[in-house]
Design an enzyme around this catalytic site. Structure first.
Site, PDB file in Angstrom:
ATOM      1  N   SER A 142      -0.500   2.524  -7.374  1.00 13.45           N
ATOM      2  CA  SER A 142       0.528   3.327  -6.941  1.00 13.45           C
ATOM      3  C   SER A 142       1.427   2.113  -6.515  1.00 13.45           C
ATOM      4  O   SER A 142       1.135   0.878  -6.371  1.00 13.45           O
ATOM      5  CB  SER A 142       0.178   4.006  -5.543  1.00 13.45           C
ATOM      6  N   TYR A 155      -3.151   4.991   3.228  1.00  7.89           N
ATOM      7  CA  TYR A 155      -3.153   5.336   1.752  1.00  7.89           C
ATOM      8  C   TYR A 155      -2.678   3.987   0.883  1.00  7.89           C
ATOM      9  O   TYR A 155      -3.371   3.567  -0.190  1.00  7.89           O
ATOM     10  CB  TYR A 155      -1.696   6.100   1.341  1.00  7.89           C
TER      11      TYR A 155
END
Length: 245
Positions: A142, A155
């Protein structure tokens, strides 16, 4: 002929979003795709759609947090098709929240899926790829693997870990096995639906106003796969042109 044609490509988290888009694109380019996710009905529907369009697809339920389940997924593909050419570690979750919200169960879930899930995929497929003397891991990280933002500390930590694990794997395997990290920017998917924290959900909805379709990430994955075997595309960051992040 594309370097994708005829390859046996396994995809985790294949029931929606990036996983589904990637399965459709790679199958259209001549790969045999093996689809894994927890939602079997979605997988079966996707596999049927690919088959109806002239592609080759198989599916199996998969919970990447269970090492034995991941091994069974790899074994299923090898037994049915004789080898595994590419494993796309795509399964991921993103229940964002501030650390002081103390959503420890959600932290654990991100660690289990986003980190352990990738490690389980590597542990299951690497011995086979080493025996074959060929293979490729594509690990989905990501833009959160490059910078941290409020509500995303855990995250982002999991995605930093995916980059670190991938780079370590690349250095160690050398020669026969390729390793690619694909880091999507804001992409249309179901990821944000797992956010239980109200403030984080509102912030993410605003953040996701500018997003690219999952097919954009699928094309990046296809690019990495279709390179000649002596070319390893190590990292790709794909984000909306209009996004400042």
């Amino acid at each position: 002929m594309s370097n994708i044609t005829g390859k046996i490509i396994l995809i985790t988290g294949a029931s929606s979003g990036i996983g589904e888009a990637t399965a459709r694109l790679l199958a259209a380019k001549g790969a045999t795709v093996v689809l894994g996710a927890r939602r079997l009905e979605r997988l079966e529907s996707l596999a049927a759609s690919i088959t109806e369009s002239g592609g080759v697809a198989a599916c199996r339920t998969l919970d990447v947090t269970r090492r034995e389940d991941t091994q069974a997924f790899i074994d299923f593909a090898e037994q049915r098709f004789g080898r595994v050419d590419v494993l796309i570690n795509n399964a991921g979750v993103m229940p964002l929240s501030r650390l002081d919200a103390l959503k420890v169960d959600e932290w654990d879930r991100m660690i289990d899926v986003n980190i352990r899930g990738v490690l389980h995929g590597i542990a299951a497929a690497l011995p086979l790829m080493q025996r074959q003397r060929s293979g490729q891991f594509i690990n989905i990280a990501s833009i959160g693997a490059y910078a941290v933002s409020p509500t995303a500390a855990v995250y982002c930590a999991t995605k930093f870990a995916v980059r670190a694990i991938s780079e370590g794997l690349r250095q160690e395997v050398g020669g026969d096995v390729r390793v690619t990290v694909v880091s999507p920017g804001v992409t249309e998917s179901e990821l944000a639906e797992s956010i239980s924290d109200e403030a984080a959900r509102v912030a993410m909805n605003d953040f996701r106003r500018i997003a690219i379709p999952a097919e954009a990430i699928a094309r990046a994955i296809a690019y990495a796969v279709e390179q000649p075997d002596d070319v390893d595309v190590s990292e790709l960051v794909v984000r909306p042109t209009a996004s400042p992040y």
